[in-house]
Design a protein around this motif. Structure first.
Motif, PDB file in Angstrom:
ATOM      1  N   TRP A 134       0.844  -1.209   0.000  1.00 32.82           N
ATOM      2  CA  TRP A 134       0.000   0.000   0.000  1.00 32.82           C
ATOM      3  C   TRP A 134       0.877   1.257   0.000  1.00 32.82           C
ATOM      4  O   TRP A 134       0.597   2.232  -0.685  1.00 32.82           O
ATOM      5  CB  TRP A 134      -0.902   0.000   1.236  1.00 32.82           C
ATOM      6  CG  TRP A 134      -2.079  -0.921   1.120  1.00 32.82           C
ATOM      7  CD1 TRP A 134      -2.763  -1.238  -0.010  1.00 32.82           C
ATOM      8  CD2 TRP A 134      -2.712  -1.644   2.183  1.00 32.82           C
ATOM      9  NE1 TRP A 134      -3.784  -2.109   0.284  1.00 32.82           N
ATOM     10  CE2 TRP A 134      -3.783  -2.377   1.630  1.00 32.82           C
ATOM     11  CE3 TRP A 134      -2.492  -1.751   3.554  1.00 32.82           C
ATOM     12  CZ2 TRP A 134      -4.625  -3.195   2.372  1.00 32.82           C
ATOM     13  CZ3 TRP A 134      -3.334  -2.554   4.301  1.00 32.82           C
ATOM     14  CH2 TRP A 134      -4.376  -3.269   3.719  1.00 32.82           C
ATOM     15  N   GLU A 135       1.930   1.190   0.798  1.00 39.51           N
ATOM     16  CA  GLU A 135       2.835   2.348   0.888  1.00 39.51           C
ATOM     17  C   GLU A 135       3.498   2.607  -0.472  1.00 39.51           C
ATOM     18  O   GLU A 135       3.656   3.756  -0.890  1.00 39.51           O
ATOM     19  CB  GLU A 135       3.888   2.069   1.963  1.00 39.51           C
ATOM     20  CG  GLU A 135       4.833   3.221   2.246  1.00 39.51           C
ATOM     21  CD  GLU A 135       4.170   4.383   2.962  1.00 39.51           C
ATOM     22  OE1 GLU A 135       3.050   4.200   3.481  1.00 39.51           O
ATOM     23  OE2 GLU A 135       4.767   5.470   2.975  1.00 39.51           O
TER      24      GLU A 135
ATOM     25  N   ASP B 289       1.006   4.261  -2.620  1.00 35.89           N
ATOM     26  CA  ASP B 289       0.791   5.646  -2.163  1.00 35.89           C
ATOM     27  C   ASP B 289       1.923   6.555  -2.637  1.00 35.89           C
ATOM     28  O   ASP B 289       1.706   7.712  -2.993  1.00 35.89           O
ATOM     29  CB  ASP B 289       0.707   5.695  -0.636  1.00 35.89           C
ATOM     30  CG  ASP B 289      -0.635   5.178  -0.134  1.00 35.89           C
ATOM     31  OD1 ASP B 289      -1.544   5.019  -0.967  1.00 35.89           O
ATOM     32  OD2 ASP B 289      -0.770   4.918   1.083  1.00 35.89           O
TER      33      ASP B 289
ATOM     34  N   ASP C  41       1.999   8.490  -5.988  1.00 32.17           N
ATOM     35  CA  ASP C  41       1.276   9.754  -6.165  1.00 32.17           C
ATOM     36  C   ASP C  41       2.242  10.918  -6.350  1.00 32.17           C
ATOM     37  O   ASP C  41       1.880  11.966  -6.864  1.00 32.17           O
ATOM     38  CB  ASP C  41       0.392  10.051  -4.946  1.00 32.17           C
ATOM     39  CG  ASP C  41      -0.674   8.991  -4.787  1.00 32.17           C
ATOM     40  OD1 ASP C  41      -0.880   8.234  -5.741  1.00 32.17           O
ATOM     41  OD2 ASP C  41      -1.285   8.921  -3.705  1.00 32.17           O
ATOM     42  N   GLY C  42       3.456  10.725  -5.888  1.00 32.96           N
ATOM     43  CA  GLY C  42       4.449  11.767  -6.098  1.00 32.96           C
ATOM     44  C   GLY C  42       4.762  12.585  -4.877  1.00 32.96           C
ATOM     45  O   GLY C  42       5.716  13.334  -4.866  1.00 32.96           O
ATOM     46  N   ALA C  43       3.962  12.488  -3.827  1.00 31.28           N
ATOM     47  CA  ALA C  43       4.220  13.288  -2.640  1.00 31.28           C
ATOM     48  C   ALA C  43       5.463  12.762  -1.935  1.00 31.28           C
ATOM     49  O   ALA C  43       5.577  11.563  -1.684  1.00 31.28           O
ATOM     50  CB  ALA C  43       3.027  13.243  -1.704  1.00 31.28           C
ATOM     51  N   LEU C  44       6.391  13.665  -1.649  1.00 32.46           N
ATOM     52  CA  LEU C  44       7.579  13.262  -0.910  1.00 32.46           C
ATOM     53  C   LEU C  44       7.207  13.097   0.554  1.00 32.46           C
ATOM     54  O   LEU C  44       6.532  13.947   1.125  1.00 32.46           O
ATOM     55  CB  LEU C  44       8.671  14.324  -1.049  1.00 32.46           C
ATOM     56  CG  LEU C  44       9.334  14.420  -2.414  1.00 32.46           C
ATOM     57  CD1 LEU C  44      10.243  15.629  -2.459  1.00 32.46           C
ATOM     58  CD2 LEU C  44      10.127  13.167  -2.697  1.00 32.46           C
ATOM     59  N   ARG C  45       7.644  12.005   1.146  1.00 27.51           N
ATOM     60  CA  ARG C  45       7.302  11.747   2.550  1.00 27.51           C
ATOM     61  C   ARG C  45       8.420  12.271   3.443  1.00 27.51           C
ATOM     62  O   ARG C  45       9.537  11.752   3.372  1.00 27.51           O
ATOM     63  CB  ARG C  45       7.114  10.253   2.786  1.00 27.51           C
ATOM     64  CG  ARG C  45       6.064   9.606   1.901  1.00 27.51           C
ATOM     65  CD  ARG C  45       4.698  10.100   2.317  1.00 27.51           C
ATOM     66  NE  ARG C  45       3.671   9.748   1.346  1.00 27.51           N
ATOM     67  CZ  ARG C  45       2.958   8.649   1.415  1.00 27.51           C
ATOM     68  NH1 ARG C  45       3.143   7.798   2.372  1.00 27.51           N
ATOM     69  NH2 ARG C  45       2.036   8.411   0.511  1.00 27.51           N
TER      70      ARG C  45
END
Lengths: 416, 191
Positions: free
Chosen positions: B105-106, B109, B112-116
């Motif tokens: 799942w990670e 996720d 999506d392109g969002a930097l964590r």
């Protein structure tokens, strides 16, 4: 903001229910042991659910920026823990960047999401897509928040190494060399020494070759009134938006450079609507000019427009008028010619999109006729002492200014 | 399409690889411990692995969620073949598959392109660790309870499940209050 269950909630619920059911019906405790992580996820997720509704806000961090720069939208969320993801809605004039992500603790938090200014002008920004994923990821709250606010995007101006020196200057100090002799830096001439001349003005090299003393004369440095005359008449058959865009970009570059040179800079936008900004100096005045330029719009109008309606305060006598025009509208050309005869120092930067060269004989003839017509317009203006230089898309404005400088040096009018 | 989804290497590639690796380990564990006379358990486990892998490639979170069901079936099939109850194996299989699903799942996720930022990653790791620890804790309690009353009746198992869930609920509130804050996890940087 709307709260939804996620795929994790569905998976945890199904696996827990099946595991418990199978364990109870068949008596195989392995099913319960295997489903235990999903049961734990379900329990922890519900235990950490927010107790109050989630609220979010979004606001752009700047009011003006330059094409290519990023602008931030500050997003704040209260009432939830977990993970916040935000992405501004790009809308017209912006390009979206990667979504921004941050952790929410103590039921409050925020993040700055970024987008890139792509098109000069005044564009609305602020609306942002927000997603809050609650701890353990069983629920997420999504929505579009914020209020749209106009952001002024300045074109990235060309850096001009030097400006075209105006023929007419004011009496206040500046950086342009006046035609007269006086105190200054730029060397003008030498003359015989006369009582009262300062010793530091004596030209020792010239005096050594002569039996008399000679003194150097210099051009005093003066400032000027510069009026940017932008043609926003809507002409059919051409990429009018691109041409006006070029004029606006050049105007901003010239305004910045002339203001830095302590000149007073004004603006007259002549088109379907005639607007003006009286000459002034300083950073605040540059913002006024840029705001006026960014709101330049093409309005079709068949009415005859004359520059007479512009007050003398906005178009001071003996000012240096820089016209930015595709030289397509006769009303604008007539206005520029009239300014030349009224004693203004006028030059024209002809902003034009590159014409496509046709291969057929018929259109080739039409193209040559069109080029000849353009040249006639330029020649008519040159007869009035108005220099014209063409500025094509992709070329550096500095080259056009250099060409204008050469042209003006050739046709410099005496007696100023 | 496959090429587009395989851009997972640039976003969440590590998680995807870890997820598949962990899932393969679970399948191997089931295959090794299942009776040789029961190939259905292994087939079900392999089906779970295939579902998880397909879910990763096409980016379907639902397929990854569904992949737990064949694993549940495989564990039940192999346990039904023997009279001896194997709590440890079931708990281990369940926990490892849960971690594999979370990693999958990670990975999706992250596409999506969002930097964590580090604090988000730390928070997520803490949540998974909490879930696994509580699950293993509850299983241990259940195992101890069945040892005291070794008769496998519906009532006994029901009591174990209810007690386990009740303990989980009690522990959840306590653990949630001790989740890492921004000071422990580090500050999120501007991107």
């Amino acid at each position: 903001m709307t709260r939804h269950g996620t795929h994790r909630l569905l998976a945890a619920a199904v696996v827990t229910a099946l595991g418990a059911l199978v364990a109870l019906l068949t008596g195989t405790v392995e099913a319960a042991a295997l489903a235990a992580p999903w049961a734990a996820l379900l329990t922890l997720g519900f235990a950490s659910a927010p107790r109050a509704p989630i609220t979010a806000s979004a606001q752009p961090t700047v009011e003006r920026t330059i094409v290519g720069d990023r602008i931030g939208v500050a997003v704040g969320v209260t009432g939830a823990n977990g993970r916040l993801t935000a992405q501004p809605l790009p809308g017209t004039g912006f390009r979206s960047n990667r979504p921004a992500c941050a952790a929410l603790t103590d039921e409050v938090g925020g993040v700055t999401a970024w987008m890139t200014a792509a098109q000069w002008g005044t564009h609305d920004a602020g609306l942002t897509d927000v997603e809050v994923v609650e701890p353990y990821g069983l629920f997420r709250t999504t929505g579009t928040v914020g209020q749209s606010r106009p952001i002024r995007i300045h074109p990235s101006p060309d850096t001009l190494e030097r400006l075209v020196a105006p023929h007419l200057v004011r009496t206040t100090a500046g950086v342009h060399a006046a035609r007269t002799a006086g105190r200054g830096v730029e060397y003008a001439d030498i003359r015989p020494y006369s009582p009262g001349d300062a010793l530091r003005d004596i030209n020792w090299r010239a005096s050594a070759r002569s039996t008399h003393l000679w003194v150097s004369q210099r051009h005093p440095d003066r400032s000027s009134d510069v009026v940017l005359l932008v043609d926003s008449f809507l002409e059919s058959g051409h990429d009018a938006t691109a041409v006006v865009g070029m004029a606006v970009e050049a105007s901003i570059a010239l305004a910045e450079q002339h203001l830095a040179a302590t000149d007073r800079v004004g603006l007259v936008d002549m088109g379907g609507v005639v607007r003006w900004v009286a000459p002034g100096t300083g950073r605040a005045h540059l913002h006024r000019l840029v705001d006026a330029l960014l709101s330049t719009s093409l309005i079709a109008n068949a009415a005859y427009r004359e520059l007479d309606i512009v007050p003398p305060r906005a178009l001071p006598p003996r000012s240096f008028v820089v016209a930015l025009t595709p030289l397509l509208d006769d009303r604008f050309i007539a206005g520029v010619a009239a300014l030349g005869t009224r004693g203004h120092d006028v030059m024209v930067i002809e902003c034009g999109v590159a014409a496509s060269r046709s291969t057929t004989a018929l259109t080739g003839v039409a193209q040559r006729l069109w080029d000849a017509d353009r040249q006639m317009v330029r020649d008519r203006l040159a007869e009035r002492g108005i220099s014209v230089a063409r500025w094509n898309p992709g070329e550096h404005l500095g080259f056009t200014l250099r060409e204008l400088e050469r042209s003006r040096t050739r046709q410099r009018r005496p007696g100023r | 399409m496959i090429t587009r989804h395989l851009s997972v290497v640039s976003g969440g590639g590590l998680q995807a690889a870890a997820s598949v690796g962990l899932a393969a380990t679970v399948v191997t564990l089931i295959a090794v411990t299942a009776p040789a006379s029961l190939p259905a358990a292994v087939r079900l486990a392999v089906a779970g692995l295939v579902l998880l892998a397909i879910g990763l490639v096409v980016g379907s979170r639902s397929l990854i969620s569904l992949s737990a069901l064949p694993i549940l079936g495989a564990a039940l099939a192999s346990s039904g073949a023997t009279e001896q109850t194997n709590w440890v194996r079931s708990a281990l299989v369940g926990s490892l598959w849960f971690i594999a699903s979370e990693l999958a799942w990670e990975a999706i996720d992250r596409r999506d392109g969002a930097l964590r930022p580090p604090d988000v990653v730390a928070r997520r790791a803490f949540e998974v660790a909490t879930v696994v620890a509580l699950a293993l804790g509850a299983t241990t309690v259940g195992f101890a309870a069945v040892r005291v009353a070794p008769t496998r009746t519906i009532g006994t198992v029901g009591a174990v499940v209810v007690i386990g869930l009740g303990l989980l609920a009690l522990a959840a509130r306590h653990v949630e209050a001790r989740a890492p804050g921004p000071v422990e996890a580090g500050q999120a940087g501007e991107r």
